[in-house]
Design a protein around this motif. Structure first.
Motif, PDB file in Angstrom:
ATOM      1  N   TYR A  55     -14.853  -6.134   6.268  1.00 27.48           N
ATOM      2  CA  TYR A  55     -14.598  -6.536   4.888  1.00 27.48           C
ATOM      3  C   TYR A  55     -15.549  -5.764   3.990  1.00 27.48           C
ATOM      4  N   GLY A  56     -15.014  -4.769   3.304  1.00 27.19           N
ATOM      5  CA  GLY A  56     -15.816  -3.975   2.398  1.00 27.19           C
ATOM      6  C   GLY A  56     -15.850  -4.608   1.020  1.00 27.19           C
ATOM      7  N   ARG A  57     -16.407  -3.873   0.087  1.00 28.49           N
ATOM      8  CA  ARG A  57     -16.475  -4.358  -1.283  1.00 28.49           C
ATOM      9  C   ARG A  57     -15.100  -4.319  -1.944  1.00 28.49           C
ATOM     10  N   TYR A  58     -14.297  -3.316  -1.575  1.00 34.95           N
ATOM     11  CA  TYR A  58     -12.992  -3.132  -2.208  1.00 34.95           C
ATOM     12  C   TYR A  58     -11.812  -3.237  -1.240  1.00 34.95           C
ATOM     13  N   PHE A  59     -12.078  -3.043   0.054  1.00 33.99           N
ATOM     14  CA  PHE A  59     -11.001  -2.963   1.038  1.00 33.99           C
ATOM     15  C   PHE A  59     -11.277  -3.818   2.270  1.00 33.99           C
ATOM     16  N   LEU A  60     -10.184  -4.247   2.914  1.00 28.58           N
ATOM     17  CA  LEU A  60     -10.219  -4.891   4.209  1.00 28.58           C
ATOM     18  C   LEU A  60      -9.743  -3.857   5.221  1.00 28.58           C
ATOM     19  N   HIS A 120      -3.646   3.693   4.631  1.00 32.98           N
ATOM     20  CA  HIS A 120      -3.413   2.539   3.769  1.00 32.98           C
ATOM     21  C   HIS A 120      -2.195   1.778   4.277  1.00 32.98           C
ATOM     22  N   LEU A 121      -2.302   0.476   4.323  1.00 31.22           N
ATOM     23  CA  LEU A 121      -1.241  -0.381   4.843  1.00 31.22           C
ATOM     24  C   LEU A 121       0.063  -0.220   4.074  1.00 31.22           C
ATOM     25  N   LEU A 122      -0.021   0.063   2.782  1.00 27.67           N
ATOM     26  CA  LEU A 122       1.173   0.227   1.952  1.00 27.67           C
ATOM     27  C   LEU A 122       1.552   1.691   1.751  1.00 27.67           C
ATOM     28  N   GLY A 123       0.834   2.600   2.414  1.00 27.12           N
ATOM     29  CA  GLY A 123       1.140   4.016   2.310  1.00 27.12           C
ATOM     30  C   GLY A 123       0.593   4.686   1.058  1.00 27.12           C
ATOM     31  N   LEU A 124      -0.284   4.026   0.340  1.00 25.83           N
ATOM     32  CA  LEU A 124      -0.854   4.599  -0.885  1.00 25.83           C
ATOM     33  C   LEU A 124      -1.938   5.614  -0.555  1.00 25.83           C
ATOM     34  N   ARG A 125      -2.188   6.526  -1.465  1.00 30.97           N
ATOM     35  CA  ARG A 125      -3.251   7.524  -1.300  1.00 30.97           C
ATOM     36  C   ARG A 125      -4.486   7.074  -2.058  1.00 30.97           C
ATOM     37  N   ARG A 126      -5.615   7.129  -1.419  1.00 33.25           N
ATOM     38  CA  ARG A 126      -6.898   6.784  -2.039  1.00 33.25           C
ATOM     39  C   ARG A 126      -7.906   7.883  -1.723  1.00 33.25           C
ATOM     40  N   GLY A 153     -14.566   7.543  -0.914  1.00 34.10           N
ATOM     41  CA  GLY A 153     -14.791   6.154  -1.296  1.00 34.10           C
ATOM     42  C   GLY A 153     -14.387   5.190  -0.187  1.00 34.10           C
ATOM     43  N   ILE A 154     -13.317   5.527   0.536  1.00 31.66           N
ATOM     44  CA  ILE A 154     -12.865   4.697   1.655  1.00 31.66           C
ATOM     45  C   ILE A 154     -13.948   4.666   2.733  1.00 31.66           C
ATOM     46  N   ARG A 155     -14.447   5.831   3.107  1.00 31.29           N
ATOM     47  CA  ARG A 155     -15.493   5.905   4.145  1.00 31.29           C
ATOM     48  C   ARG A 155     -16.758   5.156   3.727  1.00 31.29           C
ATOM     49  N   ARG A 156     -17.133   5.291   2.481  1.00 33.51           N
ATOM     50  CA  ARG A 156     -18.331   4.605   1.989  1.00 33.51           C
ATOM     51  C   ARG A 156     -18.157   3.095   2.075  1.00 33.51           C
ATOM     52  N   ASP A 157     -16.995   2.595   1.654  1.00 34.89           N
ATOM     53  CA  ASP A 157     -16.734   1.159   1.722  1.00 34.89           C
ATOM     54  C   ASP A 157     -16.685   0.695   3.181  1.00 34.89           C
ATOM     55  N   PHE A 158     -16.092   1.488   4.044  1.00 38.06           N
ATOM     56  CA  PHE A 158     -16.004   1.169   5.471  1.00 38.06           C
ATOM     57  C   PHE A 158     -17.398   1.081   6.098  1.00 38.06           C
ATOM     58  N   ILE A 165      -6.435  -2.100   3.326  1.00 31.42           N
ATOM     59  CA  ILE A 165      -5.705  -2.537   2.143  1.00 31.42           C
ATOM     60  C   ILE A 165      -6.725  -2.988   1.109  1.00 31.42           C
ATOM     61  N   GLY A 166      -6.455  -2.667  -0.146  1.00 33.35           N
ATOM     62  CA  GLY A 166      -7.344  -3.064  -1.232  1.00 33.35           C
ATOM     63  C   GLY A 166      -7.171  -4.531  -1.569  1.00 33.35           C
ATOM     64  N   TYR A 167      -8.253  -5.187  -1.903  1.00 32.35           N
ATOM     65  CA  TYR A 167      -8.176  -6.599  -2.274  1.00 32.35           C
ATOM     66  C   TYR A 167      -7.281  -6.812  -3.495  1.00 32.35           C
TER      67      TYR A 167
END
Length: 127
Positions: A35-40, A9-15, A19-24, A51-53
């Motif tokens: 450009y995923g549904r929730y993340f770039l 994560h660009l801001l160092g947050l944990r997700r 879900g990240i892989r699925r969006d990717f 990073i999340g939108y």
């Protein structure tokens, strides 16, 4: 992209990684940015940076020059998507060509809470 593994994560947050892989995997690919549904997502050194939108409040295009190789003096133009977060941090995502940057801004504009385009007033407001 070959040789790139993992996500950061660009801001160092944990997700949640699943879900990240699925969006990717479902993300729309424009140049080297996804450009995923929730993340770039964009390629970093050895990981996909994301990073999340919902973290982005302002986005605009910037043109930069990349110095030519081995001092031959030739410079290449590189377009960047400049992203500003709620925490007033600014990040530049290299997107390559102008068309990639404009398409990326259109995709970001679909998320109605992201302000698009540069102006001095927006710079004062968000930074």
């Amino acid at each position: 992209m070959k040789g790139i593994y993992g996500f950061e994560h660009l801001l160092g947050l944990r997700r949640e990684l699943r879900g990240i892989r699925r969006d990717f995997n479902r993300a729309r690919k424009v140049g080297n940015v996804r450009y995923g549904r929730y993340f770039l997502f964009y390629p970093g050194m050895e990981r996909w940076m994301y990073i999340g939108y919902e973290d982005i409040v302002w986005a605009y295009r910037r043109l930069g020059d990349i110095p030519g190789n081995k001092g031959k003096g030739a410079e290449a133009e590189m377009h960047f998507l400049m992203l500003v977060t709620k925490e007033k941090k600014r990040f530049g995502v290299p997107v390559g060509e102008k068309e990639n940057a404009l398409t990326g801004l259109k995709i970001l504009q679909e998320h109605s809470f992201i302000d698009i385009g540069f102006s001095k007033e927006k710079e004062e407001k968000y930074l």
